[in-house]
Design a protein around this motif. Structure first.
Motif, mmCIF file in Angstrom:
data_model
loop_
_atom_site.group_PDB
_atom_site.id
_atom_site.type_symbol
_atom_site.label_atom_id
_atom_site.label_comp_id
_atom_site.label_asym_id
_atom_site.label_seq_id
_atom_site.Cartn_x
_atom_site.Cartn_y
_atom_site.Cartn_z
ATOM 1 N N THR A 21 -57.884 -96.869 35.809
ATOM 2 C CA THR A 21 -56.679 -96.491 35.060
ATOM 3 C C THR A 21 -56.746 -95.011 34.695
ATOM 4 N N ARG A 22 -57.910 -94.588 34.176
ATOM 5 C CA ARG A 22 -58.074 -93.181 33.798
ATOM 6 C C ARG A 22 -57.967 -92.249 34.997
ATOM 7 N N LEU A 23 -58.288 -92.767 36.174
ATOM 8 C CA LEU A 23 -58.160 -91.966 37.397
ATOM 9 C C LEU A 23 -56.743 -92.000 37.956
ATOM 10 N N GLY A 24 -55.832 -92.673 37.259
ATOM 11 C CA GLY A 24 -54.425 -92.688 37.634
ATOM 12 C C GLY A 24 -54.084 -93.576 38.815
ATOM 13 N N ALA A 73 -51.428 -102.841 29.364
ATOM 14 C CA ALA A 73 -52.506 -103.430 30.173
ATOM 15 C C ALA A 73 -52.286 -103.030 31.625
ATOM 16 N N TYR A 74 -53.361 -102.695 32.307
ATOM 17 C CA TYR A 74 -53.281 -102.188 33.675
ATOM 18 C C TYR A 74 -53.876 -103.155 34.701
ATOM 19 N N SER A 75 -54.233 -104.343 34.268
ATOM 20 C CA SER A 75 -54.603 -105.414 35.186
ATOM 21 C C SER A 75 -54.387 -106.732 34.464
ATOM 22 N N ALA A 76 -54.215 -107.801 35.227
ATOM 23 C CA ALA A 76 -53.925 -109.113 34.656
ATOM 24 C C ALA A 76 -55.116 -110.039 34.877
ATOM 25 N N PRO A 77 -55.741 -110.562 33.825
ATOM 26 C CA PRO A 77 -56.875 -111.484 33.992
ATOM 27 C C PRO A 77 -56.475 -112.697 34.825
ATOM 28 N N TRP A 78 -57.314 -113.031 35.808
ATOM 29 C CA TRP A 78 -56.958 -114.041 36.799
ATOM 30 C C TRP A 78 -57.887 -115.248 36.734
ATOM 31 N N TRP A 79 -59.204 -115.017 36.910
ATOM 32 C CA TRP A 79 -60.140 -116.131 36.852
ATOM 33 C C TRP A 79 -61.474 -115.652 36.298
ATOM 34 N N LEU A 80 -62.281 -116.594 35.839
ATOM 35 C CA LEU A 80 -63.566 -116.233 35.246
ATOM 36 C C LEU A 80 -64.610 -117.292 35.572
ATOM 37 N N ALA A 111 -50.811 -97.822 41.525
ATOM 38 C CA ALA A 111 -49.793 -96.903 41.018
ATOM 39 C C ALA A 111 -49.033 -96.226 42.146
ATOM 40 N N SER A 112 -49.594 -96.235 43.354
ATOM 41 C CA SER A 112 -48.960 -95.556 44.483
ATOM 42 C C SER A 112 -48.193 -96.497 45.399
ATOM 43 N N THR A 113 -48.075 -97.766 45.046
ATOM 44 C CA THR A 113 -47.365 -98.695 45.916
ATOM 45 C C THR A 113 -45.903 -98.297 46.055
ATOM 46 N N ALA A 149 -69.079 -117.538 22.005
ATOM 47 C CA ALA A 149 -69.320 -116.112 21.723
ATOM 48 C C ALA A 149 -69.813 -115.432 23.000
ATOM 49 N N PRO A 150 -68.971 -115.382 24.023
ATOM 50 C CA PRO A 150 -69.414 -114.853 25.316
ATOM 51 C C PRO A 150 -69.556 -113.335 25.312
ATOM 52 N N GLU A 151 -70.363 -112.864 26.252
ATOM 53 C CA GLU A 151 -70.561 -111.428 26.451
ATOM 54 C C GLU A 151 -69.863 -111.028 27.748
ATOM 55 N N LEU A 152 -69.001 -110.016 27.682
ATOM 56 C CA LEU A 152 -68.331 -109.496 28.862
ATOM 57 C C LEU A 152 -68.845 -108.094 29.156
ATOM 58 N N MET A 153 -68.885 -107.745 30.419
ATOM 59 C CA MET A 153 -69.255 -106.376 30.770
ATOM 60 C C MET A 153 -68.213 -105.424 30.184
ATOM 61 N N PRO A 154 -68.633 -104.405 29.454
ATOM 62 C CA PRO A 154 -67.693 -103.536 28.752
ATOM 63 C C PRO A 154 -66.716 -102.839 29.704
ATOM 64 N N ASN A 155 -65.465 -102.824 29.319
ATOM 65 C CA ASN A 155 -64.424 -102.184 30.111
ATOM 66 C C ASN A 155 -64.301 -100.727 29.669
ATOM 67 N N ILE A 156 -65.332 -99.936 29.999
ATOM 68 C CA ILE A 156 -65.344 -98.508 29.693
ATOM 69 C C ILE A 156 -65.632 -97.744 30.983
ATOM 70 N N MET A 157 -65.294 -96.471 31.002
ATOM 71 C CA MET A 157 -65.340 -95.709 32.250
ATOM 72 C C MET A 157 -66.713 -95.697 32.905
ATOM 73 N N VAL A 158 -67.769 -95.535 32.120
ATOM 74 C CA VAL A 158 -69.091 -95.295 32.686
ATOM 75 C C VAL A 158 -69.773 -96.583 33.156
#
Length: 393
Positions: free
Chosen positions: A74-77, A110-117, A280-282, A337-346
């Motif tokens: 998202t940050r990369l546009g 929101a820039y993506s839609a949660p689908w499955w887990l 974003a380019s579609t 109390a699940p742990e998700l991989m953080p949705n941060i740039m790095v």
């Protein structure tokens, strides 16, 4: 419209998607839709190839992503905002633990839609544990108890190919998704809680990786063997324990029982979430958004997730699945109390650094050339690179 779908060790995922795509095409005959399958690595490379040269490397219109890749791209546009065109996103019809990372930085968009887990858990065959484990719920609650049980398991007589532990879906080496539950179980991780510094060489983090590498060193799991490549789920009767993020084919008839992941007896643990995003380019964003919205409809979300043993992210369907699942009580503990991989740039790049380190170490183990110092060295190098990434962001 082109869709990029992540590859999977279970072919049923792609068969189900192909079936759904046929139904979508029948409902929207004016939209010509097709899909291509990409591995996690080739998906990453394709996204960055587009960033370097958009004209020569166009993106697909719709892209399946690990949820924690969303912030970076998202940050990369590269991703379109979806809340306005998808009812499930606009109304936030997802479990709170999914929304926590999806909307970490912006509760309005929101820039993506949660689908499955999927949620890693421990499966076992009671018959295979006779004489080794008396009280599974108690003895297998900790990693130490689970590890001791592996040592006591003996192959049934005349059973060729039997092993104490199977890990379906692995790429052959010890992976990030293997070690993260143990790192978090030890209260380690890749970054400090405030994300100001990397913690690859923290004692708890290294110990979590070592727990899994030790399984390979001791021969409890065999690296780069047939049952660890993408050949689909393994038959339950060939092992005593399975660590799997999914229900396996024939689970109800196999006699398998389920417990939380060792080390998380009260619940929680790793949760892996996968989303659909629109480029974003579609050239036809309305059609691409309509497809994502159609896939989020309860009937379609339920059919897709059930087809290969995972959970849908759409909240009403997710909750219905929990109510109906024979192991619903265990899953409710996992989702407490699940742990998700953080949705941060790095973070996605940090995962790649850890994956590279684990690959190098797995090769050394397979070649019988592994020393404990190798792990320390790899984690120190990964730590340095991750800290450098943090300085850039």
């Amino acid at each position: 419209m082109l869709i990029w779908l992540l590859s999977d060790y279970d072919h049923r995922k792609h068969l189900a998607f192909k079936s759904l795509l046929g139904r979508f095409s029948a409902a929207y005959p004016e939209v010509r839709a097709e899909f291509a399958v990409k591995s996690r690595r080739s998906m990453w490379e394709s996204l960055f190839a587009h960033l370097r040269d958009p004209k020569r490397n166009p993106l697909a219109d719709v892209i399946e992503l690990p949820q924690n890749w969303t912030e970076l791209f998202t940050r990369l546009g590269m991703l379109a905002e979806l809340s306005g065109g998808i009812d499930a996103l606009a109304r936030r019809r997802y479990p709170d633990f999914v929304l926590k990372e999806l909307c970490r930085h912006d509760e309005e968009r929101a820039y993506s839609a949660p689908w499955w887990l999927e949620a890693p858990a421990l499966f076992y065959r009671p018959q295979a544990l006779k004489g080794a484990v008396t009280d599974p719920a108690r003895e297998l609650a900790s990693w130490e108890g689970f590890r001791a049980a592996l040592d006591r398991i003996k192959a049934p007589s005349r059973r060729a190919g039997f092993r104490a532990l199977s890990v379906p879906g692995s790429s052959g080496s010890v992976s990030v998704s293997d070690v993260l539950p143990r790192m978090w179980g030890r209260r380690g991780g890749l970054f400090s809680d405030d994300f100001n510094r990397a913690t690859f060489n923290r004692e708890e983090t290294v110990g979590g990786a070592e727990d899994w590498l030790e399984l390979a060193v001791s021969g409890k799991i065999e690296l780069f063997s047939g049952d660890r490549f993408e050949n689909g789920p393994q038959p339950a009767e060939d092992c005593a324990f399975l660590i799997s993020a999914r229900k396996l084919p024939g689970y109800g008839r196999s006699g398998l029982k389920m417990l939380p992941y060792p080390g998380n007896p009260t619940g929680g643990g790793l949760m892996l979430v996968y989303n659909l995003a629109v480029s974003a380019s579609t050239p036809d964003q309305p059609a691409a958004t309509a497809f994502v919205s159609w896939m989020m409809e309860p009937r379609n979300a339920s059919y897709f997730a059930e087809s290969f043993g995972v959970f849908p992210c759409l909240k009403p369907v997710f909750e219905e699945r929990l109510r109906e699942d024979r192991e619903g009580d265990v899953y409710r503990r996992l989702f407490l109390a699940p742990e998700l991989m953080p949705n941060i740039m790095v973070y996605p790049t940090a995962e790649l650094l850890l994956e590279r380190a684990l690959w190098n170490l797995s090769l050394k183990i397979a070649r019988h050339d592994y020393e404990r110092e190798d792990l320390t060295r790899e984690m120190i190098m990964a730590q340095g690179e991750a800290d450098y990434l943090l300085s850039l962001y």
